[in-house]
Design a protein around this motif. Structure first.
Motif, PDB file in Angstrom:
ATOM      1  N   ILE A  60       0.781  -1.154   0.067  1.00 56.11           N
ATOM      2  CA  ILE A  60      -0.063  -0.001   0.007  1.00 56.11           C
ATOM      3  C   ILE A  60       0.787   1.147   0.031  1.00 56.11           C
ATOM      4  O   ILE A  60       0.557   2.300  -0.586  1.00 56.11           O
ATOM      5  CB  ILE A  60      -0.888   0.113   1.237  1.00 56.11           C
ATOM      6  N   LYS A  61       2.009   1.215   0.694  1.00 58.55           N
ATOM      7  CA  LYS A  61       2.857   2.346   0.821  1.00 58.55           C
ATOM      8  C   LYS A  61       3.449   2.400  -0.612  1.00 58.55           C
ATOM      9  O   LYS A  61       3.681   3.835  -0.969  1.00 58.55           O
ATOM     10  CB  LYS A  61       4.163   1.960   1.663  1.00 58.55           C
ATOM     11  N   ALA A  62       3.755   1.491  -1.242  1.00 57.33           N
ATOM     12  CA  ALA A  62       4.339   1.638  -2.842  1.00 57.33           C
ATOM     13  C   ALA A  62       3.094   2.210  -3.666  1.00 57.33           C
ATOM     14  O   ALA A  62       3.515   3.114  -4.470  1.00 57.33           O
ATOM     15  CB  ALA A  62       4.917   0.283  -3.227  1.00 57.33           C
ATOM     16  N   LEU A  63       2.101   1.937  -3.374  1.00 57.99           N
ATOM     17  CA  LEU A  63       0.820   2.441  -4.073  1.00 57.99           C
ATOM     18  C   LEU A  63       0.737   4.169  -3.980  1.00 57.99           C
ATOM     19  O   LEU A  63       0.707   4.891  -4.817  1.00 57.99           O
ATOM     20  CB  LEU A  63      -0.412   1.712  -4.000  1.00 57.99           C
ATOM     21  N   ASN A  64       0.952   4.266  -2.662  1.00 63.55           N
ATOM     22  CA  ASN A  64       1.147   5.649  -2.257  1.00 63.55           C
ATOM     23  C   ASN A  64       2.170   6.421  -2.936  1.00 63.55           C
ATOM     24  O   ASN A  64       2.041   7.701  -3.491  1.00 63.55           O
ATOM     25  CB  ASN A  64       1.196   5.662  -0.621  1.00 63.55           C
ATOM     26  N   THR A  65       3.331   5.836  -2.992  1.00 59.39           N
ATOM     27  CA  THR A  65       4.616   6.473  -3.645  1.00 59.39           C
ATOM     28  C   THR A  65       4.170   6.794  -4.988  1.00 59.39           C
ATOM     29  O   THR A  65       4.686   7.855  -5.711  1.00 59.39           O
ATOM     30  CB  THR A  65       5.735   5.654  -3.187  1.00 59.39           C
ATOM     31  N   LEU A  66       3.674   5.958  -5.935  1.00 57.68           N
ATOM     32  CA  LEU A  66       3.506   5.846  -7.235  1.00 57.68           C
ATOM     33  C   LEU A  66       2.369   6.779  -7.576  1.00 57.68           C
ATOM     34  O   LEU A  66       2.370   7.140  -8.549  1.00 57.68           O
ATOM     35  CB  LEU A  66       2.986   4.355  -7.770  1.00 57.68           C
ATOM     36  N   GLY A  67       1.622   7.182  -6.536  1.00 58.24           N
ATOM     37  CA  GLY A  67       0.579   8.346  -6.938  1.00 58.24           C
ATOM     38  C   GLY A  67      -0.821   7.475  -7.050  1.00 58.24           C
ATOM     39  O   GLY A  67      -2.028   8.537  -7.417  1.00 58.24           O
ATOM     40  N   ALA A  68      -0.958   6.413  -6.776  1.00 52.68           N
ATOM     41  CA  ALA A  68      -2.245   5.564  -7.205  1.00 52.68           C
ATOM     42  C   ALA A  68      -3.342   5.948  -6.062  1.00 52.68           C
ATOM     43  O   ALA A  68      -4.422   5.874  -6.274  1.00 52.68           O
ATOM     44  CB  ALA A  68      -1.987   4.110  -6.992  1.00 52.68           C
ATOM     45  N   VAL A  69      -2.615   6.113  -4.948  1.00 53.39           N
ATOM     46  CA  VAL A  69      -3.393   6.617  -3.694  1.00 53.39           C
ATOM     47  C   VAL A  69      -2.733   7.639  -2.948  1.00 53.39           C
ATOM     48  O   VAL A  69      -1.566   7.833  -3.268  1.00 53.39           O
ATOM     49  CB  VAL A  69      -3.820   5.204  -2.665  1.00 53.39           C
ATOM     50  N   ASP A  70      -3.369   8.449  -2.216  1.00 47.94           N
ATOM     51  CA  ASP A  70      -2.912   9.599  -1.620  1.00 47.94           C
ATOM     52  C   ASP A  70      -3.192   9.530   0.058  1.00 47.94           C
ATOM     53  O   ASP A  70      -4.261  10.303   0.422  1.00 47.94           O
ATOM     54  CB  ASP A  70      -3.475  10.867  -2.259  1.00 47.94           C
ATOM     55  N   PHE A  71      -2.548   8.634   0.752  1.00 47.66           N
ATOM     56  CA  PHE A  71      -2.788   8.680   2.092  1.00 47.66           C
ATOM     57  C   PHE A  71      -1.421   9.293   2.808  1.00 47.66           C
ATOM     58  O   PHE A  71      -0.222   9.204   2.577  1.00 47.66           O
ATOM     59  CB  PHE A  71      -2.680   7.338   2.682  1.00 47.66           C
ATOM     60  N   SER A  72      -1.960  10.130   3.925  1.00 42.14           N
ATOM     61  CA  SER A  72      -0.850  10.908   4.639  1.00 42.14           C
ATOM     62  C   SER A  72      -0.130   9.822   5.543  1.00 42.14           C
ATOM     63  O   SER A  72       1.121  10.026   5.827  1.00 42.14           O
ATOM     64  CB  SER A  72      -1.398  11.790   5.688  1.00 42.14           C
TER      65      SER A  72
END
Length: 84
Positions: A10-22
């Motif tokens: 999930i953190k990798a998806l966040n890094t790629l911009g697929a999701v935006d979690f703080s």
């Protein structure tokens, strides 16, 4: 339960911009995540259950299949206004 690989994905998806979690984290239960839920958007992985099948002996090795289930707690901002 081994939740860290799921949290890392999930953190990798966040890094790629697929999701935006703080914040993306794993926690033992809802109570431990509750304090951080005031800073949306955030995602918390919570263990739900695990089921272990019987051990199987393969020569000199023992194999056991374990099924793990996780839940995701999402903290999002309430954008409702006074008009509904």
């Amino acid at each position: 339960m081994l939740s860290q690989p799921v949290v890392n994905r999930i953190k990798a998806l966040n890094t790629l911009g697929a999701v935006d979690f703080s914040k993306v984290a794993g926690c033992a239960d809802f109570a431990s995540a509750r304090a951080d839920l005031k800073n949306p958007p955030a995602a918390y992985l919570v263990p739900l259950s695990d089921t272990a099948q019987p051990n199987v002996l393969l020569g000199m090795q023992v194999e056991q299949r374990v099924i793990e289930r996780f839940g995701m707690i999402l903290a999002v901002k309430n954008v409702r206004d006074s008009r509904g």
